[in-house]
Scaffold this motif. Sequence first.
Motif, PDB file in Angstrom:
ATOM      1  N   VAL A  38       0.682  -1.322  -0.026  1.00 34.84           N
ATOM      2  CA  VAL A  38      -0.096  -0.163   0.146  1.00 34.84           C
ATOM      3  C   VAL A  38       0.923   1.348  -0.042  1.00 34.84           C
ATOM      4  O   VAL A  38       0.688   2.355  -0.891  1.00 34.84           O
ATOM      5  CB  VAL A  38      -0.872  -0.024   1.233  1.00 34.84           C
ATOM      6  CG1 VAL A  38      -1.725   1.364   1.219  1.00 34.84           C
ATOM      7  CG2 VAL A  38      -2.030  -1.032   1.029  1.00 34.84           C
ATOM      8  N   ILE A  39       2.029   1.346   0.963  1.00 36.37           N
ATOM      9  CA  ILE A  39       2.830   2.506   0.783  1.00 36.37           C
ATOM     10  C   ILE A  39       3.526   2.907  -0.418  1.00 36.37           C
ATOM     11  O   ILE A  39       3.490   3.805  -1.002  1.00 36.37           O
ATOM     12  CB  ILE A  39       3.829   2.217   2.049  1.00 36.37           C
ATOM     13  CG1 ILE A  39       2.903   2.189   3.528  1.00 36.37           C
ATOM     14  CG2 ILE A  39       4.883   3.422   1.967  1.00 36.37           C
ATOM     15  CD1 ILE A  39       4.105   2.126   4.516  1.00 36.37           C
ATOM     16  N   TYR A  40       4.052   1.649  -1.031  1.00 43.65           N
ATOM     17  CA  TYR A  40       4.595   1.569  -2.386  1.00 43.65           C
ATOM     18  C   TYR A  40       3.744   2.073  -3.264  1.00 43.65           C
ATOM     19  O   TYR A  40       4.090   3.094  -4.009  1.00 43.65           O
ATOM     20  CB  TYR A  40       5.392   0.375  -2.857  1.00 43.65           C
ATOM     21  CG  TYR A  40       5.852   0.357  -4.211  1.00 43.65           C
ATOM     22  CD1 TYR A  40       6.764   1.104  -4.286  1.00 43.65           C
ATOM     23  CD2 TYR A  40       5.019  -0.118  -5.092  1.00 43.65           C
ATOM     24  CE1 TYR A  40       7.282   1.051  -5.613  1.00 43.65           C
ATOM     25  CE2 TYR A  40       5.336   0.017  -6.544  1.00 43.65           C
ATOM     26  CZ  TYR A  40       6.673   0.500  -6.759  1.00 43.65           C
ATOM     27  OH  TYR A  40       6.967   0.476  -8.111  1.00 43.65           O
ATOM     28  N   GLY A  41       2.467   1.754  -3.477  1.00 41.79           N
ATOM     29  CA  GLY A  41       1.598   2.034  -4.340  1.00 41.79           C
ATOM     30  C   GLY A  41       0.983   3.269  -4.174  1.00 41.79           C
ATOM     31  O   GLY A  41       0.924   4.115  -5.411  1.00 41.79           O
ATOM     32  N   VAL A  42       0.946   4.016  -3.015  1.00 41.29           N
ATOM     33  CA  VAL A  42       0.572   5.406  -2.910  1.00 41.29           C
ATOM     34  C   VAL A  42       1.918   6.110  -3.513  1.00 41.29           C
ATOM     35  O   VAL A  42       1.817   7.174  -4.233  1.00 41.29           O
ATOM     36  CB  VAL A  42       0.250   5.741  -1.506  1.00 41.29           C
ATOM     37  CG1 VAL A  42       0.232   7.233  -1.334  1.00 41.29           C
ATOM     38  CG2 VAL A  42      -0.990   4.722  -1.000  1.00 41.29           C
ATOM     39  N   ILE A  43       2.968   5.835  -3.075  1.00 38.01           N
ATOM     40  CA  ILE A  43       4.020   6.804  -3.535  1.00 38.01           C
ATOM     41  C   ILE A  43       4.081   6.718  -5.075  1.00 38.01           C
ATOM     42  O   ILE A  43       4.488   7.694  -5.721  1.00 38.01           O
ATOM     43  CB  ILE A  43       5.355   6.196  -2.833  1.00 38.01           C
ATOM     44  CG1 ILE A  43       5.483   6.245  -1.329  1.00 38.01           C
ATOM     45  CG2 ILE A  43       6.730   6.857  -3.177  1.00 38.01           C
ATOM     46  CD1 ILE A  43       6.582   5.797  -0.501  1.00 38.01           C
TER      47      ILE A  43
END
Length: 266
Positions: A38-43
Amino acid sequence: MSAPPTTFGRARLAVRTLRTDRWWLPPLVTFLALLAFVIYGVIRTFMNQWYWVPEYHYLAPFYSPCLSTACVPGSSHWGQPAPDLGPLVPPPIFVLPFVLGFRLTCYYYRKAYYRAFWASPPACAVAEPHRRYTGETRFPLIMQNVHRYFFYAALVVAAVLTYDTVIAFRGADGGFGVGLGTLLMVVNVVLLWAYTVSCHSCRHLVGGRIKHFSKHPVRYWLWTKVTSLNGRHMLLAWLSLVSVSVVDIYVMLVAAGAFPDPRLFN
């Protein structure tokens, strides 16, 4: 004969569980893995750069299809019907809701994040901390029932990524070419198709409402194949999630000039 003993409901235990194994480890690993994605996807979504390698026609999965007028030249294989709405609405915003909708409502992922994020329940034979349980009968969880419709959107996205993979077999001079990125994209689309068609909705679509399989041999054959894949749905869910991330990171690094794409042909 004496009367059966009177029961008083579930046993009252002073501890949360009698399990002595590391029951907390699987939900913890799931929590960390999904949180990292999720963190990677948002960034990555709001990075809005390094997603297209024109020399080899590599398009990052997070930006496919690129439908906005904000897309870099050459990356929009299906036109640009969406307007440029600024940095707060990057191109992936127009497609990611359908992809995430399919994943979030997936039967396996429901179990995964229900246990890992909501502890409902955290593991088998472990009491959950919630006082009430309403299942998926109220908003927002009642929206899980739209999974069958997100399945059709997932088919379209898988087809688009397959097209991206086909055009990635192009060399620097316009002829046939194969690089490491091409092979990674092939593996990715195979895993995505396997995950998508192993879905419970697909299994019901090909074999549901049939009273006599003998009268529908083609649908029965399809049902047996999907059923076989369905038994590996959890594994395919994780492998496809990893493959999407790997290909996206690889294209990003090549587009950013971190290293050249190793070529096998041309």
